[in-house]
Write a protein that holds these residues in place. Structure first.
Motif, PDB file in Angstrom:
ATOM      1  N   ASP A 181       0.815  -1.213   0.000  1.00  0.00           N
ATOM      2  CA  ASP A 181       0.000   0.000   0.000  1.00  0.00           C
ATOM      3  C   ASP A 181       0.852   1.270   0.000  1.00  0.00           C
ATOM      4  OD1 ASP A 181      -2.435  -1.084  -0.154  1.00  0.00           O
ATOM      5  OD2 ASP A 181      -3.084  -0.579   1.896  1.00  0.00           O
ATOM      6  N   ASP A 182       2.054   1.158   0.545  1.00  0.00           N
ATOM      7  CA  ASP A 182       2.928   2.332   0.608  1.00  0.00           C
ATOM      8  C   ASP A 182       3.467   2.718  -0.766  1.00  0.00           C
ATOM      9  OD1 ASP A 182       2.741   2.722   3.376  1.00  0.00           O
ATOM     10  OD2 ASP A 182       4.202   1.132   3.742  1.00  0.00           O
ATOM     11  N   PHE A 183       3.290   1.835  -1.744  1.00  0.00           N
ATOM     12  CA  PHE A 183       3.897   2.079  -3.064  1.00  0.00           C
ATOM     13  C   PHE A 183       2.860   2.175  -4.180  1.00  0.00           C
ATOM     14  CE2 PHE A 183       7.247   0.286  -0.442  1.00  0.00           C
ATOM     15  CZ  PHE A 183       8.283   1.168  -0.695  1.00  0.00           C
ATOM     16  N   LYS A 184       1.696   2.721  -3.861  1.00  0.00           N
ATOM     17  CA  LYS A 184       0.645   2.829  -4.881  1.00  0.00           C
ATOM     18  C   LYS A 184       0.925   3.897  -5.921  1.00  0.00           C
ATOM     19  CE  LYS A 184      -3.437   0.864  -2.714  1.00  0.00           C
ATOM     20  NZ  LYS A 184      -4.619   1.191  -1.893  1.00  0.00           N
ATOM     21  N   THR A 185       1.787   4.858  -5.598  1.00  0.00           N
ATOM     22  CA  THR A 185       2.195   5.791  -6.646  1.00  0.00           C
ATOM     23  C   THR A 185       3.535   5.322  -7.188  1.00  0.00           C
ATOM     24  OG1 THR A 185       3.121   7.210  -4.955  1.00  0.00           O
ATOM     25  CG2 THR A 185       1.011   7.856  -5.823  1.00  0.00           C
TER      26      THR A 185
END
Ligand SMILES: Cc1cc2nc3c(=O)[nH]c(=O)nc-3n(C[C@H](O)[C@H](O)[C@H](O)COP(=O)(O)OP(=O)(O)OC[C@H]3O[C@@H](n4cnc5c(N)ncnc54)[C@H](O)[C@@H]3O)c2cc1C
Ligand SMILES: Nc1ncnc2c1ncn2[C@@H]1O[C@H](COP(=O)(O)O)[C@@H](O)[C@H]1O
Lengths: 325, 249
Positions: A181-185
């Motif tokens: 979730d921390d790497f959705k961008t």
């Protein structure tokens, strides 16, 4: 009681901005009688990290992970908060730049910390905790009280300068917990401007306005920037007209800068322009109109035609530089 | 898809800044209030995206946390083209307070894209957008200078120190926008102004939250010393002053 600084790196290197942050952190830590810990994210060699010790860092926590070579707001704020929790930091400090503005508010919420951005001085009081910041885009200052026990601050550039204060800094590896979730961008492309002094770094800025008349007249202005190792800037109409690139636009709706020396060449000095430059330590204005408002904000002025004054200025500064060897 | 633009109500950019009550309050006497310039550009871009989306973007809403006095600013946003407006009825106390109010509303009324400006031109917080994304536990992208849509895909550009980056992200997300997001703010048309009167402006009560910071006092910068004038025929004197007096070259 402890203080944490986040400083970013640029391709593995720190900048003056990083050292200014550590200088500031050292002063605040001394007021509080505590240590300066630093968190560094991304790949930075240990000898580069140790430079932070020269300005007063006691402890450097490094986080290395190939996914973290670009700024991902969510991941970065999660890491910084984990470090802050781990060392029980009461104050977390950022630069008031792109990355600081992106991460500081998220960290503040995670820590339930009151946040003050664009801070220009060390706290004037520790209880209540009070700091000065810029408001109304350089037109005024405010004293802000932080009521929460945790605090997040971003430091306005070039506010206090850099001071050496060597400490035997220790480097530790910190391994954060991160999830998908921390790497959705995802960053898909990076474009860098190379071979130019960056506006936000520059000690000297040479800026042109509509009084330059047309884009072909910028040669002597660029030459002046070159002899001074300065960055080039411009007023908003100049970038709107496409005479100069957008990243050079300074002012309320452009970049806010605070160099030691700012040249305003053919710039009238509108209030929105001044909002971006009035924190400059020294301002030089050249304008044909003796009543141009820029002279009210300038330290040195010449009433004259920039097309005549500029080449003269370049040649005199070259002479000065030559005489200095 | 729905887009929300967060609107900060600020003094006109040419306002002469003054303080009252022993320099503890901003003097609002005679001040013209406007949509914060970034928010006006964000709204303009949101409308462009909607118009180019072939119906995929069904609605643009604007929201403000403020007292009744901010309603003309929201009406202006409606006149520019927003479909509806929400006002959360509370005097903004600090960024955490404002972001908490917005987050409470958005938990019950979710949007796909939330746009905030990089800062309000009054207190220059640069905080509300980032705080909002964290309170909602959503991705955020800051210093956004372009937003484009390619079908379902959202492509963003952001400025970094010495360059720019292109990013992709999943919805929902918060974009914190700055220069470049739209070229010129859209100006309300006569028809827009007429229609704005009939568009919905919903007032919601505030929720109980605290502010974590407060302003203790304000000051204006000390008056600048008089500018030293140098004759245009004597540029060398300027070089000497910069070298010997200011010691900056
Ligand atoms: C919401 C808002 C935000 C804005 N944000 C910004 C911003 O961020 N930055 C910004 O710069 N502006 C901004 N502006 C625009 C601002 O109000 C001014 O219009 C702008 O700064 C003027 O640019 P200038 O000084 O280059 O041009 P002008 O105002 O046209 O001034 C040109 C100057 O050059 C002088 N001149 C002419 N010929 C010569 C010559 N041969 N030699 C020397 N001098 C000469 C003239 O006397 C004059 O003073 C903003 C405006 C608004 C409404
Ligand atoms: N009172 C408010 N109501 C709604 N949105 C706001 C409010 N204050 C700030 N914002 C949003 O947050 C952005 C940044 O504001 P700030 O953090 O106050 O500098 C603004 O450009 C708005 O998009």
């Amino acid at each position: 009681m402890s203080l944490l600084v986040y400083t970013e790196n640029w391709d593995g290197k720190f900048k003056k901005l990083s050292f200014e942050l550590i200088t500031y952190a050292r002063k605040v830590a001394d007021q509080l009688g505590t240590e300066v810990s630093v968190v560094s994210i991304g790949n930075v060699a240990d000898d580069e990290l140790l430079k932070l010790g020269s300005y007063g860092a006691d402890k450097i926590l490094k986080v290395e992970d190939d996914r973290l070579n670009v700024l991902i707001n969510r991941a970065y704020s999660s890491i910084i908060t984990q470090v802050a929790d781990n060392i029980n930091a009461d104050i977390v400090l950022f630069a008031h730049n792109f990355s600081g503005k992106a991460i500081a508010p998220r960290v503040a919420v995670k820590l339930k910390a009151g946040a003050v951005t664009g801070v220009t001085n060390v706290p004037s009081s520790l209880d209540p905790f009070t700091v000065k910041k810029m408001v109304f885009t350089n037109k005024a200052y405010a004293d802000v009280i932080v009521k929460s026990s945790k605090k997040v601050l971003t430091l306005f550039q070039n506010s206090l300068g850099v001071e050496e204060n060597p400490k035997p800094a220790a480097i530790e590896v910190f391994t954060p917990k991160l999830d998908d979730d921390d790497f959705k961008t995802k960053v898909t492309e990076t474009k860098k401007i190379t071979g130019k002094v960056l506006l936000t770094d520059a000690e000297v800025v040479v800026s042109g306005g509509r009084g330059m008349k047309n884009p072909d007249n910028w040669k002597p202005l660029e030459e002046l920037a070159e002899v001074l190792g300065a960055a080039t800037a411009c007023s908003r109409p100049v970038s709107d007209e496409g005479w100069r690139p957008h990243e050079e636009h300074v002012g309320q709706t452009g970049k806010i800068i605070a160099p030691n020396l700012y040249f305003a060449l053919g710039i009238s000095g509108a209030i929105q322009h001044l909002g971006g430059v009035s924190s400059s330590k020294h301002i030089v204005a050249v304008n044909t109109d003796k009543d141009a408002p820029i002279f009210e904000s300038a330290d040195y002025g010449i009433v004259g035609d920039v097309h005549k004054v500029l080449p003269e200025l370049v040649s005199k500064i070259k002479e000065l530089k030559a005489s200095q060897g | 898809m729905k887009i929300l633009v967060c609107i900060s109500n600020v003094p006109d950019t040419t306002t002469k800044i003054r303080f009252t009550d022993n320099d503890t309050k901003f003097d609002a006497a005679g001040v013209q209030w406007i949509i914060n310039p970034w928010d006006e550009l964000a709204l303009t871009r949101a409308l462009e995206l909607k118009e180019g989306s072939g119906g995929a973007i069904e609605k643009i809403s604007v929201i403000n946390v403020g007292s009744k006095d901010t309603e003309p600013t929201l009406r202006k946003a409606l006149a520019i083209g927003a479909d509806d407006a929400i006002r959360i009825d509370a005097e903004p106390q600090d960024a955490y307070f404002v972001a908490s109010q917005l987050a409470e509303y958005l938990k019950a009324n979710p949007f796909d894209i939330m746009l905030c400006g990089i800062d309000s031109s009054d207190y220059n917080g640069s905080l509300v957008g980032g705080m909002l994304s964290e309170l909602l536990d959503l991705p955020s992208v800051s210093s956004v200078s372009k937003i484009n849509m390619d079908g379902e895909n959202i492509i963003l550009n952001r400025e970094i120190d010495g360059g720019s980056e292109t990013l992709e992200t999943t919805v929902p997300f918060v974009a914190i926008v700055q220069k470049g997001i739209a070229l010129e703010p859209r100006i309300p048309s006569m028809r827009g102004i007429m229609m704005a009167r009939k568009k919905p402006l919903e007032v919601k009560p505030a929720v109980e939250t605290e502010a974590l910071t407060e302003f203790a006092g304000f000051e204006l910068p000390p008056p600048k010393a008089k500018c030293k004038m140098v004759d245009a025929e004597n540029v060398n004197e300027l070089v000497e002053l910069l070298h010997n007096e200011a010691k900056v070259i």
